[in-house]
Design a protein around this motif. Structure first.
Motif, PDB file in Angstrom:
ATOM      1  N   ARG A 160     -18.709 -31.295 -47.399  1.00  0.00           N
ATOM      2  CA  ARG A 160     -19.236 -32.602 -47.009  1.00  0.00           C
ATOM      3  C   ARG A 160     -19.589 -32.643 -45.519  1.00  0.00           C
ATOM      4  N   LEU A 161     -18.882 -31.872 -44.716  1.00  0.00           N
ATOM      5  CA  LEU A 161     -19.145 -31.850 -43.274  1.00  0.00           C
ATOM      6  C   LEU A 161     -20.268 -30.886 -42.890  1.00  0.00           C
ATOM      7  N   SER A 162     -20.600 -29.964 -43.783  1.00  0.00           N
ATOM      8  CA  SER A 162     -21.538 -28.890 -43.450  1.00  0.00           C
ATOM      9  C   SER A 162     -22.994 -29.329 -43.366  1.00  0.00           C
ATOM     10  N   GLY A 163     -23.382 -30.301 -44.156  1.00  0.00           N
ATOM     11  CA  GLY A 163     -24.786 -30.709 -44.180  1.00  0.00           C
ATOM     12  C   GLY A 163     -25.630 -29.887 -45.132  1.00  0.00           C
ATOM     13  N   ILE A 164     -25.048 -28.888 -45.787  1.00  0.00           N
ATOM     14  CA  ILE A 164     -25.778 -28.089 -46.777  1.00  0.00           C
ATOM     15  C   ILE A 164     -25.928 -28.940 -48.037  1.00  0.00           C
ATOM     16  N   ARG A 165     -27.107 -28.907 -48.630  1.00  0.00           N
ATOM     17  CA  ARG A 165     -27.402 -29.811 -49.743  1.00  0.00           C
ATOM     18  C   ARG A 165     -26.693 -29.457 -51.051  1.00  0.00           C
ATOM     19  N   THR A 166     -26.620 -28.188 -51.398  1.00  0.00           N
ATOM     20  CA  THR A 166     -26.021 -27.826 -52.675  1.00  0.00           C
ATOM     21  C   THR A 166     -24.711 -27.091 -52.478  1.00  0.00           C
ATOM     22  N   ILE A 175     -12.065 -26.568 -48.616  1.00  0.00           N
ATOM     23  CA  ILE A 175     -13.446 -26.141 -48.860  1.00  0.00           C
ATOM     24  C   ILE A 175     -14.295 -27.323 -49.319  1.00  0.00           C
ATOM     25  N   THR A 176     -13.733 -28.203 -50.141  1.00  0.00           N
ATOM     26  CA  THR A 176     -14.462 -29.382 -50.600  1.00  0.00           C
ATOM     27  C   THR A 176     -14.799 -30.303 -49.422  1.00  0.00           C
ATOM     28  N   VAL A 177     -13.846 -30.509 -48.524  1.00  0.00           N
ATOM     29  CA  VAL A 177     -14.083 -31.344 -47.344  1.00  0.00           C
ATOM     30  C   VAL A 177     -15.108 -30.676 -46.424  1.00  0.00           C
TER      31      VAL A 177
END
Length: 127
Positions: free
Chosen positions: A56-62, A51-53
């Motif tokens: 970072r790949l999602s592009g969602i800011r928060t 989920i942490t990785v």
């Protein structure tokens, strides 16, 4: 967003890493002589690191929006045992070492001898 196949691929890679990492860490642990509880968390180390990785790949800011609106709602089949946001943040802190080791050992390409860091955000244009 990220495809379900890509999520599965990332999870399998991280789970394979954790299958080697966790026994090695248990073997090297220093004991104090006191009894300690070794209860398993509701979520596995593999799920937490995945989920942490994915964040970072999602592009969602928060991370809060990513976890509550994406993981808990849209990825419920992939991660059925999610915990509350606050608890997940606590679990992330305790899984920083496996995350770092996974990224260092499994995700870096071969060094060519030439490296640079670009501090300009992607998509930024000079004016």
């Amino acid at each position: 967003m990220i495809s379900k196949d890509k999520i599965t691929e990332i999870f399998c890679s991280i789970d394979d890493f954790c299958a080697v990492y966790e026994p090695a860490m248990r073997k090297r642990q220093i004991t104090t002589g006191k009894k300690t509880r070794n209860r398993k968390f509701r979520m596995s180390t593999s799920e937490i690191v995945t989920i942490t990785v994915l964040f970072r790949l999602s592009g969602i800011r928060t991370f809060k929006h990513f976890y509550i609106l994406y993981v808990q709602q849209q990825l419920q089949n992939e991660f059925p045992k999610t915990v509350s946001y606050n608890r997940f943040v606590e679990l992330m802190q305790s899984n920083l070492v496996p995350l770092t080791l996974y990224l260092k050992t499994c995700c870096l390409g071969d060094c060519t001898g030439i490296s640079f860091v670009d501090s300009i955000p992607k998509g930024y244009r000079y004016h």
